[in-house]
Design an enzyme around this catalytic site. Structure first.
Site, short mmCIF file in Angstrom:
data_model
loop_
_atom_site.label_atom_id
_atom_site.label_comp_id
_atom_site.label_asym_id
_atom_site.label_seq_id
_atom_site.Cartn_x
_atom_site.Cartn_y
_atom_site.Cartn_z
N SER A 113 0.64 -1.26 0.06
CA SER A 113 -0.01 -0.04 -0.40
C SER A 113 0.88 1.14 0.00
O SER A 113 1.69 1.31 -0.91
CB SER A 113 -0.96 -0.10 1.11
OG SER A 113 -1.87 1.03 1.08
N HIS A 114 0.78 2.16 1.05
CA HIS A 114 1.17 3.32 1.06
C HIS A 114 2.44 3.33 1.81
O HIS A 114 3.40 4.41 1.69
CB HIS A 114 0.41 4.37 2.12
CG HIS A 114 0.18 3.65 3.40
ND1 HIS A 114 -0.71 2.67 3.39
CD2 HIS A 114 1.03 3.82 4.51
CE1 HIS A 114 -0.46 2.27 4.92
NE2 HIS A 114 0.27 3.03 5.59
N ASP A 277 -2.37 6.74 -3.53
CA ASP A 277 -1.17 6.03 -2.73
C ASP A 277 -0.61 4.75 -3.61
O ASP A 277 -0.94 4.87 -4.77
CB ASP A 277 -1.58 5.24 -1.33
CG ASP A 277 -2.45 4.16 -1.68
OD1 ASP A 277 -3.43 4.23 -2.59
OD2 ASP A 277 -2.66 3.23 -0.95
N ASP A 279 -1.08 1.61 -4.08
CA ASP A 279 -1.86 0.69 -5.05
C ASP A 279 -3.32 1.15 -5.08
O ASP A 279 -4.15 0.56 -5.45
CB ASP A 279 -2.25 -0.61 -4.11
CG ASP A 279 -2.75 -0.40 -2.54
OD1 ASP A 279 -2.63 0.77 -1.96
OD2 ASP A 279 -3.47 -1.27 -1.98
N ASP A 281 -5.74 2.59 -3.58
CA ASP A 281 -7.00 2.56 -2.73
C ASP A 281 -7.18 3.91 -2.00
O ASP A 281 -8.43 4.11 -1.18
CB ASP A 281 -7.09 1.33 -1.99
CG ASP A 281 -5.96 1.02 -1.19
OD1 ASP A 281 -5.08 2.01 -0.91
OD2 ASP A 281 -6.20 0.09 -0.51
N ARG A 282 -6.23 4.62 -1.41
CA ARG A 282 -6.35 5.94 -0.59
C ARG A 282 -6.30 6.96 -1.61
O ARG A 282 -6.02 7.10 -2.77
CB ARG A 282 -5.17 5.82 0.04
CG ARG A 282 -5.01 4.80 1.08
CD ARG A 282 -3.79 5.07 2.13
NE ARG A 282 -3.66 3.92 3.11
CZ ARG A 282 -3.17 4.10 4.40
NH1 ARG A 282 -2.60 5.50 4.68
NH2 ARG A 282 -3.32 3.25 5.37
N LYS A 376 -11.50 0.15 -0.75
CA LYS A 376 -11.42 1.57 -0.76
C LYS A 376 -10.85 1.84 -2.18
O LYS A 376 -10.18 1.11 -2.55
CB LYS A 376 -10.69 2.20 0.48
CG LYS A 376 -9.34 1.81 0.46
CD LYS A 376 -8.77 2.46 1.87
CE LYS A 376 -7.50 2.21 2.12
NZ LYS A 376 -7.15 0.96 2.65
C1 G16 Z 1 -4.88 -0.51 5.62
C2 G16 Z 1 -6.21 -0.92 5.37
C3 G16 Z 1 -7.35 0.16 5.92
C4 G16 Z 1 -6.90 0.84 7.20
C5 G16 Z 1 -5.42 0.87 7.44
C6 G16 Z 1 -5.18 1.28 8.95
O1 G16 Z 1 -4.85 0.59 4.58
O2 G16 Z 1 -6.66 -1.36 4.28
O3 G16 Z 1 -8.59 -0.26 6.01
O4 G16 Z 1 -7.49 1.70 7.60
O5 G16 Z 1 -4.48 -0.12 6.86
O6 G16 Z 1 -3.72 1.22 9.14
P1 G16 Z 1 -2.98 1.31 10.47
O7 G16 Z 1 -3.20 -0.15 11.22
O8 G16 Z 1 -1.65 1.55 10.15
O9 G16 Z 1 -3.57 2.49 10.83
P2 G16 Z 1 -3.87 0.34 3.37
O10 G16 Z 1 -4.02 1.50 2.53
O11 G16 Z 1 -2.28 0.50 4.12
O12 G16 Z 1 -4.30 -0.91 2.94
#
Ligand code: G16
Length: 543
Positions: A113-114, A277, A279, A281-282, A376
């Site tokens: 992801s990010h 981000d 991938d 989704d953000r 998302k």
């Molecule tokens: C992931 C999940 C999200 C969640 C986030 C929380 O985001 O897909 O639903 O809100 O983690 O991150 P943390 O546990 O670090 O607060 P992503 O965009 O990283 O896949």
């Protein structure tokens, strides 16, 4: 071509976190590591014999190699077919859409992801089910158990598949269909949104800047915003996905997307700015001179979604993760629709979406989405904003002002303390858990604690329970502090402190955010002794 059964030893304790398994890339590249994890997923889902799967990722370092390994293991385990994005690229929402559209049995998404990408940065792998959504807790627990007991994996000894052109090929007895990663997703967006209205807006001189942060949304945004909607060439910046995201941190927030923030706060700012981000989704939304918090964005989208054809009939309900501000609740209350508070992690929205209880979901961590997929979706949020701007013919700042004058304003900020030694972060949380009952009725910075708990969630559909999802401290004046440890980091622990203060519609709506929150920040320090536990005087990242 021969199937080899490789004897291996358990990769103990590989527990998928908030969103799949994330590790340093070099850990994933260790001998047998990825193979073991993929076989553990396959075992945990009851095998892939005869099944159709989707595969793609965000293009980060090791994406191409990992794709070949996953294909070989799927082939050796008897999968019938894998649908792969060209060059093994697929954004997370596009993968979710493909799984649903093609009625696949699930899919592998390669992404951290990010988190930054590169040989010395992070890699990740997640499995999404047949509904297109992230594996629920029950499945991630089974995968985790399997990683502890696995002793062998099956792999096909063969050449790499050429994934560079759309078409069909095979590996052993398994069919591989290579698809354009953008086409199906772009078609879905055209169904949901009024592209003509957005095109007219852009023809009228409305300007935008989308920062793809050298990550996967570059090709999606260029095709949709520039080619199909007519935004000026060059409106999409940093549009070429790079294995290390250009050395950047593809996390769309004011800190990591500071280039975009500078432009949007400058004299010649375009009308609208957005970023996504690693991938895809953000999302981050910025108007000329105004940053929109993800919590506010969810509320505004919920209040205005009916401007888009896909949501003309209204929303069935809205869900937000627990640390997300309560702004969306106020919209749901006024509209007389259901609102839900779930633990952090998109997987907790899946049942509500499948059951038709909610149409829109969102999280403070820059995630917004709807029932069109089960993830998302960054570009979806951008397009919904553009559709609303086209319909309302107002600026982002004017829309925010109207919103706060109608519902009041939930000032909101998140303070992150990164790479804290895990035992110190746990000590802070344990100490708080032990004090929750004493907090009620106490006064901090002139605010009185109304309630304090360790958030537990019972899923209204399958009644599964998730405990210890973060500490909530609510004050009688509507302010709130939430503390939880991140589930996506790869180094030590990250403590997240979420701060919220409500001002009613006739209250002060124009304060600088950190000023508005200063009593809440002081109360959080007094209650949780953050400095003492983290050894840090200030947060590493404030968004
Ligand atoms: C992931 C999940 C999200 C969640 C986030 C929380 O985001 O897909 O639903 O809100 O983690 O991150 P943390 O546990 O670090 O607060 P992503 O965009 O990283 O896949």
């Amino acid at each position: 071509m021969t199937v080899t059964t490789v004897t291996t030893s358990p990769i103990d304790g590989q527990k998928p976190g908030t969103s799949g398994l994330r590790k340093k890339t070099r850990v994933f590249m260790q001998r047998h590591f990825l193979e073991n994890f993929v076989q553990s997923i396959i075992d945990a889902i009851g095998g892939v014999e005869g099944k159709t799967l989707v595969l793609g990722g965000d293009g980060r370092f090791f994406n191409d190699r990992a794709a070949q390994v996953i294909l070989r293991i799927c082939a050796a385990n008897g999968a019938a077919k894998v649908i792969v994005g060209r060059d093994a690229l697929l954004s997370t929402p596009a993968a979710s859409n493909l799984i649903r559209k093609r009625a696949a049995d699930g899919g592998f998404i390669m992404s951290a992801s990010h988190n930054p990408g590169g040989e010395n940065a992070d890699f990740g792998l997640k499995f999404n089910g047949a509904n297109g959504g992230p594996a629920p807790e029950s499945l991630t627990a089974r995968i985790h158990d399997r990683t502890r007991e696995i002793t062998q994996y099956r792999i096909l000894e063969t050449q790499d598949a050429d994934l560079s052109q759309p078409g069909t090929t095979s590996m052993g007895g398994m069919e591989i269909e290579i698809v354009d990663p953008v086409a199906d997703y772009a078609a879905l967006m055209e169904q949901i949104f009024d592209f003509d209205a957005i095109r007219t807006l852009l023809e009228g001189g409305f300007t935008l800047r989308f920062d793809a942060m050298h990550a996967v949304t570059g090709p999606y945004a260029t095709e949709i915003l520039e080619n199909r909607l007519g935004a000026a060439e060059g409106s999409v910046v940093n549009a070429t996905p790079l294995p290390d995201f250009g050395g950047g941190h593809p996390d769309p927030n004011p800190v990591w997307a500071d280039q975009l923030m500078k432009v949007m706060m400058g004299r010649d700012a375009p009308d609208f700015g957005a970023a996504s981000d690693g991938d895809g989704d953000r999302n981050m939304i910025v108007g000329r001179g105004i940053y929109v918090t993800p919590s506010d964005s969810l509320a505004v989208l919920a209040a205005n979604a009916h401007h888009a054809p896909g949501y003309m009939a209204g929303l069935s309900g809205v869900a937000r993760s627990m640390p997300t501000s309560r702004a969306a609740d106020l919209v749901a209350e006024k509209a007389g629709i259901g609102s839900y508070e779930t633990p952090t992690g998109w997987k907790f929205f899946g049942n509500l979406l499948d059951a038709g209880k909610v149409t829109l979901c969102g999280e403070e961590s820059a995630g917004t989405g709807s029932d069109h997929v089960r993830e998302k979706d960054g570009l979806w949020a951008v397009l919904l904003w553009l559709n609303i701007l086209a319909a309302r013919k107002q600026s982002v700042a004017a829309i925010m002002r109207d919103h706060w004058e109608e519902y009041g304003r939930n000032y909101y900020s998140r303070h992150d303390y990164e790479a804290v030694p895990a035992e110190d972060a746990n000590a802070l949380m344990d100490r708080l858990r032990g004090r929750l009952d004493d907090l009620k009725g106490q006064e901090f910075s002139g605010m009185t604690v109304e309630a304090a708990d360790d958030f537990a969630y019972r899923d209204p559909i399958d009644e599964s329970v998730a405990e210890h999802q973060g500490i909530r401290i609510a004050f009688t004046d509507g302010s709130r502090i939430v503390l939880r440890l991140s589930g996506t980091g790869t180094e030590g622990a990250t403590l997240r402190v979420y701060l919220e203060r409500y001002q009613p519609a006739d209250g002060k709506l124009d304060l600088p955010v950190q000023d508005a929150l200063s009593p809440v920040v002081a109360a959080a320090e007094e209650i949780a002794q953050i400095r003492k536990h983290t050894g840090k005087d200030a947060p590493d990242v404030t968004t």
